[in-house]
Design a protein around this motif. Structure first.
Motif, PDB file in Angstrom:
ATOM      1  N   ASN A 126       3.523  -3.192 -13.549  1.00  0.00           N
ATOM      2  CA  ASN A 126       3.649  -2.074 -14.203  1.00  0.00           C
ATOM      3  C   ASN A 126       4.296  -1.956 -15.215  1.00  0.00           C
ATOM      4  OD1 ASN A 126       2.351  -0.517 -12.035  1.00  0.00           O
ATOM      5  ND2 ASN A 126       4.357  -0.112 -10.897  1.00  0.00           N
ATOM      6  N   ALA A 166       3.943  -4.961  -7.996  1.00  0.00           N
ATOM      7  CA  ALA A 166       3.738  -3.611  -7.918  1.00  0.00           C
ATOM      8  C   ALA A 166       3.405  -3.124  -6.785  1.00  0.00           C
ATOM      9  CB  ALA A 166       2.907  -3.036  -9.155  1.00  0.00           C
ATOM     10  N   LYS A 167       3.954  -2.743  -6.002  1.00  0.00           N
ATOM     11  CA  LYS A 167       3.447  -2.467  -4.444  1.00  0.00           C
ATOM     12  C   LYS A 167       2.338  -1.341  -4.616  1.00  0.00           C
ATOM     13  CE  LYS A 167       7.520  -3.752  -1.849  1.00  0.00           C
ATOM     14  NZ  LYS A 167       6.963  -4.702  -1.265  1.00  0.00           N
ATOM     15  N   GLY A 168       2.264  -0.325  -5.482  1.00  0.00           N
ATOM     16  CA  GLY A 168       1.360   0.393  -5.688  1.00  0.00           C
ATOM     17  C   GLY A 168       0.054   0.053  -5.923  1.00  0.00           C
ATOM     18  N   TYR A 169       0.011  -1.246  -6.506  1.00  0.00           N
ATOM     19  CA  TYR A 169      -1.456  -2.093  -6.758  1.00  0.00           C
ATOM     20  C   TYR A 169      -1.713  -2.841  -5.781  1.00  0.00           C
ATOM     21  CZ  TYR A 169      -5.024  -3.836  -9.702  1.00  0.00           C
ATOM     22  OH  TYR A 169      -6.459  -4.142 -10.320  1.00  0.00           O
ATOM     23  N   GLN A 170      -1.123  -3.002  -4.663  1.00  0.00           N
ATOM     24  CA  GLN A 170      -1.323  -4.044  -3.484  1.00  0.00           C
ATOM     25  C   GLN A 170      -2.651  -3.733  -2.892  1.00  0.00           C
ATOM     26  OE1 GLN A 170       1.937  -4.849  -1.213  1.00  0.00           O
ATOM     27  NE2 GLN A 170       3.037  -6.112  -3.105  1.00  0.00           N
ATOM     28  N   CYS A 171      -2.932  -2.349  -2.738  1.00  0.00           N
ATOM     29  CA  CYS A 171      -4.197  -2.023  -2.000  1.00  0.00           C
ATOM     30  C   CYS A 171      -5.467  -2.364  -2.680  1.00  0.00           C
ATOM     31  CB  CYS A 171      -4.186  -0.613  -1.627  1.00  0.00           C
ATOM     32  SG  CYS A 171      -3.082  -0.222  -0.030  1.00  0.00           S
ATOM     33  N   CYS A 228      -3.913   1.902   3.670  1.00  0.00           N
ATOM     34  CA  CYS A 228      -4.437   2.645   2.675  1.00  0.00           C
ATOM     35  C   CYS A 228      -6.102   2.424   3.249  1.00  0.00           C
ATOM     36  CB  CYS A 228      -4.542   2.250   1.246  1.00  0.00           C
ATOM     37  SG  CYS A 228      -4.621   0.418   0.932  1.00  0.00           S
ATOM     38  N   GLN A 240      -9.165   3.016   1.274  1.00  0.00           N
ATOM     39  CA  GLN A 240      -9.584   2.292   0.054  1.00  0.00           C
ATOM     40  C   GLN A 240     -10.868   1.647  -0.072  1.00  0.00           C
ATOM     41  OE1 GLN A 240      -7.089   1.944  -2.639  1.00  0.00           O
ATOM     42  NE2 GLN A 240      -8.655   0.819  -3.636  1.00  0.00           N
TER      43      GLN A 240
END
Length: 250
Positions: free
Chosen positions: A134, A205-210, A242, A245
């Protein structure tokens, strides 16, 4: 392509995998990549003797990465042949014949405010919104070029140990240059990742892991690669947060 690879995929999983391939092919303009994936999926898969178990518990067919994970085969890493980078062809070859190598193609795609050389191909500078950290990273060709690197989302060495050792040279070259498997990212973070799979490394960046894991799942399905049990468990853990996804999705 290689029937050795195709035999690792069960007949029951064939149709969703082929559907995944068709959808993914529509997203890339690289003729060489398309042809190699076409060939790879042209033969009907047959179950291998003692076929390994499947990777997930979700019902396949709903289009989610979690469902596709359920179709992947689970088995240990292969030690049949030693990994060598040159088995995947010349690094950053111009596979789509646009007179620009793959590395610069990805820099053009992923950076903003790009400046180029006189040939309109060589990226001289730009700015990256790095998905792994990020952070915003400035790219300047020269001594600071390594600040931005091109990551193979499914590392070549990991692919080798999960089926790519049995591919033809053309398929390995297509995989190494497939835009779906390439991301411009923070250089030090890419070095930290190295050739680790999802059980060993995930983007900070945990928000990108999915998105990251979904892309790995889609690529492994598309190219008939398998996963280890630890990898399947880690992927399922991420994707359970998620569940809708899509594979290869952002």
């Amino acid at each position: 392509m290689s029937k050795l690879v195709s035999r690792r995929v069960s007949l029951a999983a064939a149709m969703p995998l082929v559907a995944s391939v068709v959808a993914a092919m529509l997203l890339t303009s690289c003729d060489g990549v398309q042809q190699a994936v076409d060939d790879l999926t042209s033969a009907s898969p047959t179950p291998a003797v003692g076929a390994p178990t499947q990777g997930g518990g979700a019902p396949a067919g709903d289009g989610s990465a979690l469902a596709v994970l359920a179709t992947l085969q689970v088995q240990p890493l292969s030690t049949e042949k030693k990994y060598q980078r040159d088995e995947f062809g010349t690094a950053w070859k111009d596979v789509d014949h646009n007179s620009c190598d793959t590395r610069n193609d990805i820099l053009h795609r992923d950076l903003r405010s790009v400046t180029v050389g006189k040939d309109d191909c060589l990226v001289l500078s730009g700015e990256l919104a790095d998905p792994y950290t990020n952070r915003t990273i400035r790219f300047n060709r020269g001594k600071d070029s390594s600040a931005v690197q091109i990551d193979h989302v499914v590392a070549l060495a990991d692919a080798w140990r999960t089926g790519a050792y049995a591919w033809t040279d053309d398929t390995r070259e297509a995989f190494a240059n497939d835009p779906q498997n390439l991301l411009a990212v923070d250089g030090p973070t890419n070095i930290e990742k190295s050739d680790q799979d999802a059980s060993e490394w995930l983007p900070p960046a945990k928000g990108y892991q999915c998105s990251y894991v979904a892309r790995q799942v889609g690529l492994k399905a598309r190219y008939h690669l398998w996963v280890t049990q630890a990898e399947a468990d880690a992927m399922r853990g991420v994707l359970s947060t998620c569940p809708t996804q899509p594979e290869l999705g952002e």
